[in-house]
Design an enzyme around this catalytic site. Structure first.
Site, PDB file in Angstrom:
ATOM      1  N   ARG A 173    -152.872  10.569  -9.191  1.00  0.00           N
ATOM      2  CA  ARG A 173    -152.145  11.043 -10.140  1.00  0.00           C
ATOM      3  C   ARG A 173    -151.626   9.819 -11.109  1.00  0.00           C
ATOM      4  O   ARG A 173    -151.308   9.910 -12.135  1.00  0.00           O
ATOM      5  CB  ARG A 173    -151.029  11.824  -9.830  1.00  0.00           C
ATOM      6  CG  ARG A 173    -151.404  13.104  -9.214  1.00  0.00           C
ATOM      7  CD  ARG A 173    -150.145  13.712  -8.730  1.00  0.00           C
ATOM      8  NE  ARG A 173    -148.879  13.709  -9.364  1.00  0.00           N
ATOM      9  CZ  ARG A 173    -148.743  14.968  -9.896  1.00  0.00           C
ATOM     10  NH1 ARG A 173    -149.574  15.938 -10.162  1.00  0.00           N
ATOM     11  NH2 ARG A 173    -147.591  15.212 -10.773  1.00  0.00           N
ATOM     12  N   ARG A 177    -152.230  -0.419 -14.274  1.00  0.00           N
ATOM     13  CA  ARG A 177    -152.566  -0.953 -15.361  1.00  0.00           C
ATOM     14  C   ARG A 177    -152.406  -2.649 -15.376  1.00  0.00           C
ATOM     15  O   ARG A 177    -151.655  -3.201 -14.664  1.00  0.00           O
ATOM     16  CB  ARG A 177    -151.801  -0.459 -16.382  1.00  0.00           C
ATOM     17  CG  ARG A 177    -151.773   1.031 -16.872  1.00  0.00           C
ATOM     18  CD  ARG A 177    -151.440   1.190 -18.021  1.00  0.00           C
ATOM     19  NE  ARG A 177    -151.216   2.837 -18.434  1.00  0.00           N
ATOM     20  CZ  ARG A 177    -150.156   3.724 -18.139  1.00  0.00           C
ATOM     21  NH1 ARG A 177    -148.943   2.784 -17.853  1.00  0.00           N
ATOM     22  NH2 ARG A 177    -150.302   4.798 -18.243  1.00  0.00           N
ATOM     23  N   ARG A 250    -143.292  21.016   0.643  1.00  0.00           N
ATOM     24  CA  ARG A 250    -142.139  19.976   0.526  1.00  0.00           C
ATOM     25  C   ARG A 250    -141.474  21.009  -0.573  1.00  0.00           C
ATOM     26  O   ARG A 250    -141.689  21.214  -1.248  1.00  0.00           O
ATOM     27  CB  ARG A 250    -142.443  18.621   0.163  1.00  0.00           C
ATOM     28  CG  ARG A 250    -143.177  17.749   1.071  1.00  0.00           C
ATOM     29  CD  ARG A 250    -142.351  17.623   2.491  1.00  0.00           C
ATOM     30  NE  ARG A 250    -141.253  16.495   2.469  1.00  0.00           N
ATOM     31  CZ  ARG A 250    -140.771  16.129   3.418  1.00  0.00           C
ATOM     32  NH1 ARG A 250    -140.764  17.113   4.739  1.00  0.00           N
ATOM     33  NH2 ARG A 250    -139.870  15.030   3.722  1.00  0.00           N
ATOM     34  N   ARG A 280    -135.127   9.252  -5.418  1.00  0.00           N
ATOM     35  CA  ARG A 280    -135.078   8.976  -6.785  1.00  0.00           C
ATOM     36  C   ARG A 280    -133.648   9.502  -7.388  1.00  0.00           C
ATOM     37  O   ARG A 280    -133.221  10.493  -6.775  1.00  0.00           O
ATOM     38  CB  ARG A 280    -135.963   9.454  -7.692  1.00  0.00           C
ATOM     39  CG  ARG A 280    -136.636  10.810  -7.709  1.00  0.00           C
ATOM     40  CD  ARG A 280    -137.698  11.377  -8.643  1.00  0.00           C
ATOM     41  NE  ARG A 280    -138.052  12.304  -8.759  1.00  0.00           N
ATOM     42  CZ  ARG A 280    -138.744  12.995  -9.220  1.00  0.00           C
ATOM     43  NH1 ARG A 280    -139.383  12.493 -10.463  1.00  0.00           N
ATOM     44  NH2 ARG A 280    -138.930  14.424  -9.398  1.00  0.00           N
ATOM     45  N   GLU A 301    -132.187  12.734  -5.437  1.00  0.00           N
ATOM     46  CA  GLU A 301    -132.941  13.637  -5.020  1.00  0.00           C
ATOM     47  C   GLU A 301    -133.536  13.402  -3.661  1.00  0.00           C
ATOM     48  O   GLU A 301    -133.909  12.249  -3.157  1.00  0.00           O
ATOM     49  CB  GLU A 301    -134.190  13.529  -6.012  1.00  0.00           C
ATOM     50  CG  GLU A 301    -135.345  14.586  -5.531  1.00  0.00           C
ATOM     51  CD  GLU A 301    -136.586  14.607  -6.410  1.00  0.00           C
ATOM     52  OE1 GLU A 301    -136.149  14.753  -7.766  1.00  0.00           O
ATOM     53  OE2 GLU A 301    -137.452  14.773  -6.168  1.00  0.00           O
ATOM     54  N   TYR A 349    -151.345  21.349  -6.350  1.00  0.00           N
ATOM     55  CA  TYR A 349    -150.388  20.530  -6.945  1.00  0.00           C
ATOM     56  C   TYR A 349    -150.743  20.244  -8.631  1.00  0.00           C
ATOM     57  O   TYR A 349    -151.515  19.491  -8.966  1.00  0.00           O
ATOM     58  CB  TYR A 349    -150.299  19.113  -6.318  1.00  0.00           C
ATOM     59  CG  TYR A 349    -149.537  18.025  -6.537  1.00  0.00           C
ATOM     60  CD1 TYR A 349    -148.731  18.339  -7.350  1.00  0.00           C
ATOM     61  CD2 TYR A 349    -149.688  16.822  -6.061  1.00  0.00           C
ATOM     62  CE1 TYR A 349    -147.433  17.102  -7.681  1.00  0.00           C
ATOM     63  CE2 TYR A 349    -148.883  15.765  -6.224  1.00  0.00           C
ATOM     64  CZ  TYR A 349    -147.665  16.065  -6.952  1.00  0.00           C
ATOM     65  OH  TYR A 349    -146.646  15.037  -7.050  1.00  0.00           O
ATOM     66  N   ASP A 351    -149.397  20.562 -12.486  1.00  0.00           N
ATOM     67  CA  ASP A 351    -148.617  19.968 -13.669  1.00  0.00           C
ATOM     68  C   ASP A 351    -148.525  21.281 -14.626  1.00  0.00           C
ATOM     69  O   ASP A 351    -149.345  22.182 -14.471  1.00  0.00           O
ATOM     70  CB  ASP A 351    -148.798  18.933 -14.466  1.00  0.00           C
ATOM     71  CG  ASP A 351    -148.864  17.588 -13.574  1.00  0.00           C
ATOM     72  OD1 ASP A 351    -148.026  17.616 -12.356  1.00  0.00           O
ATOM     73  OD2 ASP A 351    -149.450  16.902 -13.946  1.00  0.00           O
TER      74      ASP A 351
HETATM   75  N1  UDP Z   1    -145.221   7.564  -5.606  1.00  0.00           N
HETATM   76  C1  UDP Z   1    -144.903   6.589  -4.688  1.00  0.00           C
HETATM   77  N2  UDP Z   1    -143.894   5.838  -5.275  1.00  0.00           N
HETATM   78  C2  UDP Z   1    -143.419   5.966  -6.532  1.00  0.00           C
HETATM   79  C3  UDP Z   1    -144.020   7.181  -7.284  1.00  0.00           C
HETATM   80  C4  UDP Z   1    -144.843   7.535  -6.689  1.00  0.00           C
HETATM   81  O1  UDP Z   1    -145.084   6.595  -3.396  1.00  0.00           O
HETATM   82  O2  UDP Z   1    -142.639   5.352  -6.987  1.00  0.00           O
HETATM   83  C5  UDP Z   1    -146.380   8.757  -4.732  1.00  0.00           C
HETATM   84  C6  UDP Z   1    -145.664   9.577  -4.192  1.00  0.00           C
HETATM   85  O3  UDP Z   1    -146.408  10.000  -2.949  1.00  0.00           O
HETATM   86  C7  UDP Z   1    -145.723  11.056  -5.221  1.00  0.00           C
HETATM   87  C8  UDP Z   1    -147.148  10.571  -5.901  1.00  0.00           C
HETATM   88  O4  UDP Z   1    -147.004   8.959  -5.861  1.00  0.00           O
HETATM   89  O5  UDP Z   1    -145.706  12.189  -4.383  1.00  0.00           O
HETATM   90  C9  UDP Z   1    -147.226  11.117  -7.085  1.00  0.00           C
HETATM   91  O6  UDP Z   1    -146.170  10.885  -7.921  1.00  0.00           O
HETATM   92  P1  UDP Z   1    -145.891  11.649  -9.071  1.00  0.00           P
HETATM   93  O7  UDP Z   1    -144.843  10.843  -9.866  1.00  0.00           O
HETATM   94  O8  UDP Z   1    -146.827  12.172  -9.922  1.00  0.00           O
HETATM   95  O9  UDP Z   1    -145.010  12.835  -8.236  1.00  0.00           O
HETATM   96  P2  UDP Z   1    -144.130  14.117  -8.871  1.00  0.00           P
HETATM   97  O10 UDP Z   1    -143.571  13.658 -10.412  1.00  0.00           O
HETATM   98  O11 UDP Z   1    -145.002  15.045  -9.046  1.00  0.00           O
HETATM   99  O12 UDP Z   1    -143.060  14.248  -8.018  1.00  0.00           O
END
Ligand code: UDP
Length: 367
Positions: A173, A177, A250, A280, A301, A349, A351
């Site tokens: 996902r 870069r 989850r 976060r 969170e 999963y 969006d």
């Molecule tokens: N992830 C991580 N560290 C970060 C951000 C994301 O390990 O700083 C991993 C984590 O397992 C997460 C996945 O990457 O579930 C996908 O991130 P995304 O931001 O797409 O998750 P969402 O916004 O759906 O919670």
């Protein structure tokens, strides 16, 4: 008159209702067990600060699907918004997703794009051809050190299991870069609805041939025979009364705080260290930079396993889950005139833009 029943008023249900409502011969009933429409996209103004709050966590609209982007703008004004996320690790603040700034800061270097590519290739596990899980995907993409710092701890907190148990698709996902582009998403169309998401749902469900019944919990004993078609967007295992066991999800929960001014200077800051119990912090006034607010509200969170009446958020799709899912899917195939739609009913999963795109496609097929 044709009667339709829609279970759930999130994006799947609302889009289907809106599309069906164009035919005045249709009568559409939308039921939702919550006391509001919009599912997890629901937004409301916080009474203490007047900030528009995404009650079930941040939702930044982003898509590569022009049809979906054009469609959503029938119901709102989308204000362009680029999500720039930071991640705190061992007392330092880094840029997410992994980009040239993150790489240079982390390794204390000043590499140019090509140098960084060569460097990451030298630390990545290139011998992994087809990554079989999240960890292998990360080792192939970015190597051990960046993986351990930014993904291992965060992912264990977020998903409650070892990253080796999770599908590689979860990591895919996020982009990696080799330039200074710190836009969290790679999609070309990105924005936040000016008046929040709830206003979108109100417009989608406004037609006089749509009847919305809140606080109404569907259960499998309902007689569905009077309906031309039923659309179900609740959890697939709940529909079958968990006869093959529960699928694992989850859930997340938030600790709300209110402060003066600007609390963290950014909409979302991730916490990568495993010792920090939360994943976060989101400060919602930064999702509407065009508004002025003296006070602020932010949400810390946490993630945990879904149990009892918790709201399911993220389908875990572990091996055991996928076996149960295929049994439930066999049951779905036996049913007539009922479609399972969206994240919970298909246990994927997805969006917002995926959900809307699939709902629009489904209606084209049925009509
Ligand atoms: N992830 C991580 N560290 C970060 C951000 C994301 O390990 O700083 C991993 C984590 O397992 C997460 C996945 O990457 O579930 C996908 O991130 P995304 O931001 O797409 O998750 P969402 O916004 O759906 O919670």
């Amino acid at each position: 008159m044709k009667k339709y029943l829609i279970i759930g008023s999130g994006f799947s249900g609302a889009v289907i209702a809106e599309q069906l409502s164009k035919d005045p011969e249709n009568h559409i009933t939308v039921v939702d067990d919550r006391d509001h429409i919009g599912g997890n996209c629901y937004t409301e103004r916080d009474t203490e600060t007047n900030v528009m709050v995404h009650k079930y966590g941040p939702h930044i609209f982003n898509t590569d699907n022009k049809e979906v982007w054009d469609y959503i703008q029938n119901f709102c004004e989308m204000v362009p918004f680029i999500n720039r996320v930071k991640s705190v690790y061992k007392g330092n603040v880094y840029s997410m997703p992994i980009n040239l700034h993150t790489i240079n800061q982390f390794f204390n270097k000043a590499m140019k794009p090509e140098e960084a590519k060569v460097f990451i290739e030298s630390v990545a596990k290139n011998e992994i051809d087809e990554p079989q899980n999240f960890e292998e995907q990360a080792m192939k993409f970015i190597g051990k050190d960046l993986y351990k710092a930014f993904f291992y701890g965060y992912t264990k907190k977020q998903w409650g299991c070892e990253p080796t148990e999770l599908p590689a698709s979860i990591l895919k996902r996020l982009p990696v870069r080799f330039n200074y582009n710190d836009n969290y998403y790679a999609n070309p169309y990105q924005g936040i609805p000016k008046d929040g998401y709830t206003a979108i749902f109100e417009k989608m469900l406004a037609s006089s041939n749509i009847e919305v019944k809140l606080n109404t919990k569907f259960d499998a004993s309902w007689d569905l025979s009077e309906f031309e078609h039923v659309f179900y967007s609740g959890p697939i295992d709940a529909f079958f009364d968990f006869k093959y066991g529960r699928l694992s999800y989850r859930t997340v929960y938030f600790e709300k705080s209110v402060a003066e001014g600007d609390y963290q200077g950014n909409p979302v800051i991730n916490y990568a260290d495993p010792e920090v119990p939360y994943t976060r912090v989101h400060e919602h006034k930064h999702f509407t930079p065009w508004e002025q607010h003296e006070k602020t509200t932010y949400f810390t969170e946490y993630s945990k396993e879904t149990e009892g009446n918790d709201i399911p958020y993220y389908p875990k799709r572990l091996k055991d889950d996928m076996e149960k899912l295929s049994l439930y899917e066999d049951e779905v195939k036996k049913l007539d005139k009922i479609s399972f739609v969206g994240r919970l009913a298909t246990y994927r999963y997805m969006d917002m833009h995926h959900v809307i795109g699939e709902a629009l496609d489904l209606i084209k097929k049925i009509n």
